[in-house]
Design an enzyme around this catalytic site. Structure first.
Site, PDB file in Angstrom:
ATOM      1  N   GLU A 231       0.860  -1.186   0.000  1.00  0.00           N
ATOM      2  CA  GLU A 231       0.000   0.000   0.000  1.00  0.00           C
ATOM      3  C   GLU A 231       0.897   1.238   0.000  1.00  0.00           C
ATOM      4  OE1 GLU A 231      -3.587   2.173   2.537  1.00  0.00           O
ATOM      5  OE2 GLU A 231      -2.263   0.709   3.511  1.00  0.00           O
TER       6      GLU A 231
ATOM      7  N   ILE B 152       9.228  14.178  -4.115  1.00  0.00           N
ATOM      8  CA  ILE B 152      10.551  14.596  -4.565  1.00  0.00           C
ATOM      9  C   ILE B 152      10.695  16.077  -4.224  1.00  0.00           C
ATOM     10  CG2 ILE B 152      12.146  14.791  -6.532  1.00  0.00           C
ATOM     11  CD1 ILE B 152      11.326  11.929  -5.982  1.00  0.00           C
TER      12      ILE B 152
ATOM     13  N   GLN C 257      12.422  18.065  -9.170  1.00  0.00           N
ATOM     14  CA  GLN C 257      11.242  17.577  -9.875  1.00  0.00           C
ATOM     15  C   GLN C 257      11.393  17.745 -11.387  1.00  0.00           C
ATOM     16  OE1 GLN C 257       7.845  19.492  -8.093  1.00  0.00           O
ATOM     17  NE2 GLN C 257       8.263  18.591  -6.090  1.00  0.00           N
TER      18      GLN C 257
ATOM     19  N   GLY D   7      12.529  13.057 -13.716  1.00  0.00           N
ATOM     20  CA  GLY D   7      12.330  11.614 -13.837  1.00  0.00           C
ATOM     21  C   GLY D   7      12.593  10.825 -12.580  1.00  0.00           C
ATOM     22  N   TYR D   8      12.911  11.505 -11.450  1.00  0.00           N
ATOM     23  CA  TYR D   8      13.214  10.765 -10.226  1.00  0.00           C
ATOM     24  C   TYR D   8      11.986  10.048  -9.669  1.00  0.00           C
ATOM     25  CZ  TYR D   8      17.795  13.010 -10.088  1.00  0.00           C
ATOM     26  OH  TYR D   8      19.071  13.412 -10.403  1.00  0.00           O
ATOM     27  N   GLY D   9      10.810  10.679  -9.818  1.00  0.00           N
ATOM     28  CA  GLY D   9       9.587  10.038  -9.328  1.00  0.00           C
ATOM     29  C   GLY D   9       9.310   8.729 -10.042  1.00  0.00           C
ATOM     30  N   THR D  10       9.472   8.737 -11.361  1.00  0.00           N
ATOM     31  CA  THR D  10       9.283   7.518 -12.142  1.00  0.00           C
ATOM     32  C   THR D  10      10.347   6.487 -11.809  1.00  0.00           C
ATOM     33  OG1 THR D  10       8.244   8.737 -13.957  1.00  0.00           O
ATOM     34  CG2 THR D  10       9.185   6.584 -14.488  1.00  0.00           C
TER      35      THR D  10
ATOM     36  N   ALA E  80      -3.191  13.562  -7.976  1.00  0.00           N
ATOM     37  CA  ALA E  80      -2.218  12.477  -8.083  1.00  0.00           C
ATOM     38  C   ALA E  80      -2.619  11.401  -9.080  1.00  0.00           C
ATOM     39  CB  ALA E  80      -2.010  11.838  -6.707  1.00  0.00           C
TER      40      ALA E  80
END
Length: 376
Positions: free
Chosen positions: A119, A125, A130, A133-136, A162
């Protein structure tokens, strides 16, 4: 976990959905992969296990989440991050030659190993990092980690800001996880949208950019081997809104025929456009003349005594303009009533009955194709 997972600023590039298989996505992911290989960026899985260094990272992550989610109660953030049931994957980045790596973001999740799902609670980030591509990348790292633990799904509650981000990461609002696998294990949040992500065990998510690049190169190589090399001038749509098959250079040379072209145009139509298309095809047929306008009650005196639900092509066109047809059933019902009304009123040996039968036989395949595309 409350409904707010991510501020709008935390989502990746808004055009990402259209470019993730293209050069932009590949280059960003390739760049971060190189940073990993060069030791500039590091991903770690941590939790509250009383380790001094990991506790410091958890506190830093709490501060980033609190800053990015100012509406979220800080006590709630601390409770989830420090809860020993929860785990986190963090991103550490070296920001200078002589400096230590700093925490620039992370994802917090609660593992349900027996139920084979994670979960997702938070993913954030820092603002300065931001849209890179760090989130991906951290989501792909988490997917690889989940594979090693036998996890089949991610589940999360996302607010409106989101949802698009999570869709880009493979999440869907149409749940694939069986209800009995998660129901009773996670809390329901009003105002949030539950989403899940299936973790395909055959995909190497950490190397997905290289895999996609090879696939793209393979496809482009195949295309280059079979495609004609001649480049034609682009069509000028400022002069014409549409072009016929014979007016488009290169189609015949590429192996297309007129039916292929017509089918491709049909496939691009919206529901209303397809309704117009079908109606115009009927009007253009040589047998359509009795059905173009309403039956004149002065000329056919008893027609409206026999036919209680009259219909004609003029009325159908007006219905389309007024947005009456919301689904395939309502439109098809009116079209087919053109023929059933005619057959009901006229004898089988009349010209009108024969015209209705021929026109119905002509349009049924087109109706069938439309139903396959827009079936309720």
């Amino acid at each position: 976990m409350e409904k707010s997972k991510m501020e709008p600023s935390q989502a990746e590039d808004p055009n990402f959905a259209n470019t993730k298989v293209g050069k932009g996505y590949l280059e960003r992911d390739k760049g971060i992969k190189k940073e990993e290989d060069d030791g500039i960026v590091e991903f770690r899985c941590i939790k509250n296990n009383k380790n001094r260094e990991e506790l410091k990272h958890l506190i830093d992550l709490k501060c980033i989440i609190a800053k990015q989610l100012p509406r979220m109660p800080k006590a709630y953030i601390v409770r989830l991050i420090m809860d020993r049931i929860h785990e986190s994957i963090i991103i550490l980045k070296k920001v200078g030659e002589d400096k230590e790596k700093e925490l620039i973001g992370g994802v917090v999740y609660r593992p349900f190993y027996d139920q084979k799902f994670f979960e997702i609670a938070f993913l954030t980030i820092v603002t300065t990092e931001q849209y890179k591509g760090y989130g991906t990348r951290i989501m792909n790292v988490l997917k690889n980690y989940a594979q090693s633990k036998g996890i089949d799904y991610f589940v999360t509650y996302a607010d409106n800001h989101a949802i698009d981000y999570f869709k880009k990461q493979g999440f869907s609002t149409k749940l694939r996880i069986p209800e009995e696998q998660y129901k009773g294990y996670i809390k329901h949040y009003d105002g949030g949208t539950i989403m899940d992500c299936y973790i395909n065990k055959y995909i190497d998510f950490k190397n997905i950019s290289q895999i996609m690049k090879k696939q793209k190169e393979f496809i482009m190589n195949v295309i280059s081997n079979i495609a004609h090399k001649k480049i034609y001038k682009p069509l000028d749509f400022s002069k014409k809104s549409s072009y016929s098959f014979d007016e488009i250079p290169g189609l015949k040379e590429a192996g297309w025929n007129e039916d292929d072209y017509k089918n491709s145009i049909e496939d691009d139509k919206t529901f209303d456009q397809y309704c117009v298309y079908i109606t115009e095809k009927i009007k253009a047929h040589k047998s359509s003349w009795p059905f173009l306008t309403p039956v004149n009650k002065d000329e056919v005196i008893d027609y409206y005594d026999v036919i209680k639900e009259p219909i004609d092509l003029e009325t159908i066109s007006k219905n389309i303009e007024n947005g009456k047809y919301k689904d395939m059933d309502t439109f098809e019902s009116d079209v087919m009533r053109l023929f059933s009304n005619c057959k009901q009123y006229n004898d089988k040996d009349t010209i009108f009955y024969l015209l209705a039968s021929g026109l119905e036989e002509y349009i049924i395949p087109h109706i069938k194709k439309m139903r396959e595309k827009f079936a309720s």
